[in-house]
Design a protein around this motif. Structure first.
Motif, PDB file in Angstrom:
ATOM      1  N   UNK A   1       0.835  -1.206   0.000  1.00 29.33           N
ATOM      2  CA  UNK A   1       0.000   0.000   0.000  1.00 29.33           C
ATOM      3  C   UNK A   1       0.871   1.258   0.000  1.00 29.33           C
ATOM      4  N   UNK A   2       1.988   1.221   0.722  1.00 29.12           N
ATOM      5  CA  UNK A   2       2.867   2.384   0.767  1.00 29.12           C
ATOM      6  C   UNK A   2       3.447   2.671  -0.621  1.00 29.12           C
ATOM      7  N   UNK A   3       3.845   1.612  -1.312  1.00 29.70           N
ATOM      8  CA  UNK A   3       4.380   1.794  -2.669  1.00 29.70           C
ATOM      9  C   UNK A   3       3.309   2.356  -3.594  1.00 29.70           C
ATOM     10  N   UNK A   4       2.087   1.825  -3.492  1.00 29.29           N
ATOM     11  CA  UNK A   4       1.013   2.349  -4.339  1.00 29.29           C
ATOM     12  C   UNK A   4       0.706   3.808  -4.004  1.00 29.29           C
ATOM     13  N   UNK A   5       0.775   4.149  -2.716  1.00 26.84           N
ATOM     14  CA  UNK A   5       0.440   5.513  -2.311  1.00 26.84           C
ATOM     15  C   UNK A   5       1.554   6.493  -2.635  1.00 26.84           C
ATOM     16  N   UNK A   6       2.801   6.121  -2.326  1.00 27.70           N
ATOM     17  CA  UNK A   6       3.900   7.097  -2.364  1.00 27.70           C
ATOM     18  C   UNK A   6       4.671   7.082  -3.686  1.00 27.70           C
ATOM     19  N   UNK A   7       4.987   5.884  -4.187  1.00 25.27           N
ATOM     20  CA  UNK A   7       5.854   5.789  -5.363  1.00 25.27           C
ATOM     21  C   UNK A   7       5.062   5.681  -6.665  1.00 25.27           C
ATOM     22  N   UNK A   8       4.024   4.840  -6.687  1.00 23.36           N
ATOM     23  CA  UNK A   8       3.267   4.648  -7.925  1.00 23.36           C
ATOM     24  C   UNK A   8       2.166   5.680  -8.114  1.00 23.36           C
ATOM     25  N   UNK A   9       1.868   6.450  -7.069  1.00 21.34           N
ATOM     26  CA  UNK A   9       0.822   7.482  -7.132  1.00 21.34           C
ATOM     27  C   UNK A   9      -0.543   6.905  -7.510  1.00 21.34           C
TER      28      UNK A   9
END
Length: 263
Positions: free
Chosen positions: A91-99
């Motif tokens: 979820x962090x990757x989807x929220x922060x890096x992948x937008x």
């Protein structure tokens, strides 16, 4: 901190679930491998190695081999891992890096629905992993039916609980590398001291008291009780613990995530 109101949530949360499921289907061959082979590796290691040294012992009025004792606990650990890591790292990757959250907010979805959809998807991954693992373990003859069928609703309930805990961590950590702290201080102790590999009665009294507060302790007890059909009144207390924890932690996770993203 603003708590979510039921009027802010709708069936649109399923669109978030649908989006994540579509991505999951693209990598399903890789995603299916760990839940299928992980229990076999554990059963092979403990069944061939450690079980010979431990032998059989009494549990819930039944005489069990050590492999039979730990097989249900492996399912409970898989429920925890799948839900927790989905709402932390993924979820962090989807929220922060992948937008991905930004893209979803450009649709009719609101932030509360996006976060709830993420947690429902995480619980779904726990159910998928439980189905695969339970199938493999059942073929090895370690589960009793029809009690083992109750593992699916337990996976959904436990998945929502650990998805909520994971999302709370995502809302509070300053960076992705900080996830090491809740894993080291929370997930690893639960993995070791929640009755997973040995009965809680083997621990000293103070350690048994601490273990009673750990959510994995109650999930392990429920999964073990259902899959081995070892019933006791204490299982109702464990079910009540998990249900109340979900009702408290799920809205808390949404509120903390909204505060993090909006502020």
């Amino acid at each position: 901190m603003k708590w979510p109101h039921p009027s802010q949530l709708s069936f649109r949360v399923l669109r978030v679930w649908q989006r994540n499921f579509s991505i999951y289907k693209q990598n399903w061959k890789i995603s299916f491998v760990p839940p299928l082979f992980e229990p076999l590796l554990y059963i092979l290691a403990f069944g061939v190695g450690l079980a010979v040294m431990v032998g059989e012992f009494e549990y819930g009025g039944q005489t069990l081999s050590y492999t039979t004792f730990i097989a249900p606990a492996l399912v409970a650990v898989a429920i925890m891992h799948n839900a927790f890591f989905e709402t932390t790292y993924n979820s962090y990757v989807r929220m922060y890096y992948q937008k991905t959250f930004d893209a979803l907010l450009a649709t009719p979805l609101n932030l509360e629905e996006i976060i709830l959809g993420e947690m429902i998807w995480a619980a779904t991954k726990s159910v998928i992993a439980t189905t695969l693992m339970a199938t493999v373990i059942s073929l090895c003859g370690f589960f009793e039916f029809p009690g083992a069928l109750l593992l699916l609703p337990l996976a959904a309930l436990g998945g929502l609980l650990f998805a909520s805990l994971g999302m709370i961590c995502t809302a509070l950590v300053p960076g992705i590398e900080t996830f090491n702290l809740p894993i080291f201080l929370g997930i690893t102790p639960m993995f070791l001291f929640s009755g997973t590999f040995f009965p809680l009665q083997n621990l000293p009294g103070w350690a048994q008291t601490l273990a009673a507060f750990l959510p994995l302790t109650h999930l392990v007890a429920l999964v073990r009780g259902c899959s081995l059909q070892v019933w006791s009144g204490e299982l109702w207390l464990s079910l009540l613990y998990l249900t109340v924890a979900v009702l408290l932690l799920l809205p808390l996770a949404i509120a903390l995530m909204v505060r993090r993203i909006v502020v």
